[in-house]
Design a protein around this motif. Structure first.
Motif, mmCIF file in Angstrom:
data_model
loop_
_atom_site.group_PDB
_atom_site.id
_atom_site.type_symbol
_atom_site.label_atom_id
_atom_site.label_comp_id
_atom_site.label_asym_id
_atom_site.label_seq_id
_atom_site.Cartn_x
_atom_site.Cartn_y
_atom_site.Cartn_z
ATOM 1 N N LYS A 193 -2.542 10.769 -2.730
ATOM 2 C CA LYS A 193 -1.718 9.707 -2.130
ATOM 3 C C LYS A 193 -0.852 10.266 -1.029
ATOM 4 N N SER A 213 3.326 3.685 -9.329
ATOM 5 C CA SER A 213 2.448 2.632 -8.823
ATOM 6 C C SER A 213 2.768 2.247 -7.378
ATOM 7 N N LYS A 214 3.982 2.554 -6.925
ATOM 8 C CA LYS A 214 4.360 2.153 -5.551
ATOM 9 C C LYS A 214 4.235 3.298 -4.553
ATOM 10 N N ARG A 215 4.053 4.516 -5.075
ATOM 11 C CA ARG A 215 4.116 5.676 -4.185
ATOM 12 C C ARG A 215 3.034 5.661 -3.115
ATOM 13 N N LYS A 247 1.497 3.150 -1.745
ATOM 14 C CA LYS A 247 1.821 2.137 -0.749
ATOM 15 C C LYS A 247 2.890 2.649 0.217
#
Lengths: 312, 211
Positions: free
Chosen positions: A252, A268-270, A272
């Motif tokens: 990511k 879960s947001k990393r 994005k």
């Protein structure tokens, strides 16, 4: 139809049957010729011929053949063009190496310092541990200061050391403390340097991360030319190639994970956030490279806005 | 001949007496000084070591794409004494090394340029007899064809080091190699080929002739 030749001896317009119909001779001095060849003199000359109504081919004539037409020998051509191109390369290399290379070296210097500090501190801890293994201070700097100051040892399982024995250790400790000071000074310098080299990237990422990105890319120019998707995984090459070759999950983020907002975000947001962050870095680097000195505060605002949306 | 076999190793006759370019060993044979050619540092050296024959001539004009700091170029310089090597590289750090070397050898010319844009060195490079390409770029076949079209004479030779991992890491190297050959075969005849193991991993050296 005429062909043009751009050579270290001059510019020629050559018509059918190898007839020279126009010529602009260049001086017999490699340094002078180098400057002329990297300037727009040739373009100006070409435009002049066009104005005169000459029908000019797009391809450029072989410079050696052109020189031979003028009665210059192959040997002369090779000798003189070598001297000229050496001058051209010198001029261009000089121009190419900008202040971002200072960033590269500073980042490298800090890395070297960190590595050296760690190696030597581990040695000191091992060494001093013979004498006083019970002394537990996690922080390296505090530990070093403490042993230089001297510690009252009570009921230790360590061995006794003479003043001379201890001095050998504390000398090393003093040197490392000096290295910590140097490190701080270089960090302050790098911070300033980044204001000059890449202010927009710095505004977004902070001096350390920005400098690290330039170092990973190789130069500010390379960073400015990288797509955001590559910037996103700079520093995660191992994971990226494993992903490409073996189909493991894609990384990511690379070094941009140092950014506090990404570090603190839920897993879960990393991904994005990393994606958005990388696009803004790409834009900032382009701004810094292509319009140096121009501030683009809106890029930071766009990033902050997106962070709010994602973390909502 | 300027290339000599010494035991299992190869060496070139030193053009500049006493000069060592990359800490290679120097050795004397029949009153002449030779520089040992390390196949681990040079793909041309590796290919020769693996039996490729390149019919060098002392007057060859050579275009070298991806010359880097000039390790290989220095040996070619030993061989093509009266010719010229046009060494192109876009990286200032390594070209600087090559420039310093060029000042000591009269058959080397450093060109700070990008092989993607062959027209950008047309002011200095004439038609050449030989091209060496070692660029490690995903579009290396296109780079090669563009340069060969503009600079290589008909029947001229080319040495190309194909690095499969720079073209596509995910593909099997053999697939990358055959794809490369397909891309150049209309314009070039393959004279000889060698895989460069154990000196280089996933590299294929090709000796080509322009049709």
């Amino acid at each position: 139809m005429v062909s043009l030749a751009k050579t270290p001896f001059g510019f020629f317009a050559i018509a059918m049957q190898d007839q020279i119909v126009d010529i602009k001779k260049l001086p017999n001095d490699p340094k002078e010729v180098a400057k002329i060849l990297i300037g727009n003199d040739f373009e100006e000359w070409r435009k002049g011929l066009k104005k005169k109504g000459m029908d000019i081919k797009d391809t450029i004539f072989d410079p050696l053949k052109a020189a031979l037409l003028l009665g210059i020998s192959r040997k002369e051509f090779l000798t003189f063009s070598r001297l000229v191109e050496i001058e051209i390369s010198k001029l261009q290399i000089k121009k190419f190496i900008g202040k971002d290379y200072l960033v590269l070296q500073s980042v490298g210097g800090l890395d070297d310092l960190n590595k050296s500090i760690n190696i030597v501190v581990n040695r000191i801890r091992e060494w001093y541990g013979m004498h006083f293994p019970e002394l537990k201070i996690e922080d390296h700097e505090k530990f070093l200061k403490k042993i230089i100051k001297g510690v009252d040892r009570v009921e230790s399982m360590g061995i006794d050391l003479s003043k001379e024995d201890l001095q050998a250790i504390t000398r090393l400790a003093e040197m490392i403390l000096e290295m910590y000071k140097t490190k701080t000074k270089i960090e302050v310098y790098l911070d300033k340097l980044m204001d000059e080299v890449s202010p927009n990237v710095k505004a977004l990422t902070g001096a350390n991360l920005g400098a690290r990105l330039i170092e990973k890319a190789g130069s500010l120019r390379s960073l400015a030319l990288l797509p955001a998707s590559t910037i996103q995984v700079l520093g995660a090459e191992k994971a990226l190639f494993k992903h490409l070759q073996k189909g493991t999950p894609s990384p990511k983020h690379g070094v941009i994970f140092q950014n506090q907002i990404i570090t603190r975000a839920p897993v879960s947001k990393r991904g994005k956030l990393a994606r958005t962050f990388a696009t803004k870095i790409a834009l900032s680097a382009k701004a810094d490279f292509f319009s140096p000195g121009e501030k683009r505060p809106e890029l930071v605002k766009l990033w902050e806005k997106r962070v709010k949306e994602v973390l909502k | 001949m300027t290339i000599l076999k010494i035991g299992r190793e190869i060496a070139t006759e030193n053009l500049v007496k006493g000069q060592r370019v990359y800490k290679e060993r120097l050795t004397k044979r029949r009153g002449k000084e030779y520089r040992m050619w390390n196949p681990k540092r040079s793909k041309v050296g590796a290919a020769l070591q693996k039996g490729m024959k390149i019919p060098f001539s002392e007057t060859w004009l050579t275009l070298y794409l991806g010359v880097a700091s000039g390790t290989t170029a220095s040996h070619i310089s030993d061989i093509i004494k009266r010719g010229m090597i046009y060494g192109v590289d876009p990286a200032p750090r390594v070209l600087r090394e090559f420039l310093i070397l060029s000042e000591t050898r009269e058959n080397l010319i450093p060109i700070f340029g990008n092989a993607n844009y062959p027209e950008s060195y047309r002011h200095i490079v004439p038609e050449v007899d030989f091209i060496i390409q070692d660029v490690a770029q995903p579009n290396q076949s296109q780079i090669f064809l563009k340069n060969a079209k503009l600079y290589l004479k008909k029947g001229g030779l080319a040495f190309v080091a194909v690095k499969s991992r720079s073209i596509d890491v995910t593909l099997n190297p053999n697939k990358v190699f055959s794809q490369f050959k397909r891309e150049i075969e209309t314009e070039f005849e393959i004279i000889s080929e060698r895989k460069l193991e154990p000196y280089e991993k996933d590299h294929l050296a090709l000796l080509l002739r322009k049709k």
